[in-house]
Design a protein around this motif. Structure first.
Motif, PDB file in Angstrom:
ATOM      1  N   UNK A 259      36.635 -18.057 -50.281  1.00 40.40           N
ATOM      2  CA  UNK A 259      36.983 -16.931 -49.446  1.00 40.40           C
ATOM      3  C   UNK A 259      36.828 -15.662 -50.282  1.00 40.40           C
ATOM      4  N   UNK A 260      36.367 -14.593 -49.665  1.00 40.18           N
ATOM      5  CA  UNK A 260      36.155 -13.358 -50.391  1.00 40.18           C
ATOM      6  C   UNK A 260      36.511 -12.137 -49.572  1.00 40.18           C
ATOM      7  N   UNK A 261      36.550 -11.012 -50.263  1.00 42.82           N
ATOM      8  CA  UNK A 261      36.832  -9.731 -49.630  1.00 42.82           C
ATOM      9  C   UNK A 261      35.869  -8.687 -50.175  1.00 42.82           C
ATOM     10  N   UNK A 262      35.745  -7.617 -49.430  1.00 41.15           N
ATOM     11  CA  UNK A 262      34.940  -6.482 -49.845  1.00 41.15           C
ATOM     12  C   UNK A 262      35.868  -5.290 -50.019  1.00 41.15           C
ATOM     13  N   UNK A 263      35.762  -4.617 -51.156  1.00 40.68           N
ATOM     14  CA  UNK A 263      36.616  -3.464 -51.424  1.00 40.68           C
ATOM     15  C   UNK A 263      35.756  -2.238 -51.698  1.00 40.68           C
ATOM     16  N   UNK A 264      36.373  -1.077 -51.577  1.00 39.24           N
ATOM     17  CA  UNK A 264      35.673   0.185 -51.802  1.00 39.24           C
ATOM     18  C   UNK A 264      36.243   0.966 -52.977  1.00 39.24           C
ATOM     19  N   UNK A 265      37.535   0.829 -53.204  1.00 33.15           N
ATOM     20  CA  UNK A 265      38.229   1.587 -54.249  1.00 33.15           C
ATOM     21  C   UNK A 265      38.982   0.632 -55.173  1.00 33.15           C
ATOM     22  N   UNK A 266      39.110   0.987 -56.432  1.00 29.41           N
ATOM     23  CA  UNK A 266      39.816   0.177 -57.420  1.00 29.41           C
ATOM     24  C   UNK A 266      41.260  -0.090 -56.984  1.00 29.41           C
ATOM     25  N   UNK A 267      41.889   0.878 -56.355  1.00 26.27           N
ATOM     26  CA  UNK A 267      43.283   0.732 -55.940  1.00 26.27           C
ATOM     27  C   UNK A 267      43.483  -0.444 -54.987  1.00 26.27           C
ATOM     28  N   UNK A 268      42.443  -0.806 -54.257  1.00 26.69           N
ATOM     29  CA  UNK A 268      42.546  -1.931 -53.327  1.00 26.69           C
ATOM     30  C   UNK A 268      42.746  -3.260 -54.052  1.00 26.69           C
TER      31      UNK A 268
END
Length: 94
Positions: free
Chosen positions: A1-10
């Motif tokens: 399972x994976x996720x996509x992030x945009x910012x380091x804070x995520x």
């Protein structure tokens, strides 16, 4: 399972049950390379995959108009010129 992030804070809210994280990585955006949390997750077995390596295509054809709108691209153009490499080679070198 994976996720996509945009910012380091995520990354702070990422559960270690995640196998893969997709994050932006380009000559202009290298924030995930220096993130302690990213390194921590990676050492726990989370795989990182780079996306947006061409900075939404801007690095492949950095015209004067684009450079005027995004001054940080000037350093990319200089990097390519100093090394005698193409925009594609430089974008992939990250």
């Amino acid at each position: 399972m994976g996720v996509s992030v945009y910012e380091v804070q995520e990354l702070e809210s990422i559960d270690t049950n995640i196998d893969v994280i997709q994050a932006p990585l380009s000559f202009i955006n290298r924030q995930f390379l220096t993130s302690e949390k990213a390194w921590e997750l990676n050492s726990e077995g989370v795989e990182f995959q780079a996306r947006s390596i061409f900075h939404q295509g801007l690095l492949l054809n950095p015209s004067q108009d684009i450079a005027a709108r995004f001054p940080e691209i000037e350093s990319f153009i200089k990097f390519c010129s100093d090394r005698g490499i193409s925009f594609l080679e430089a974008a992939l070198s990250i």
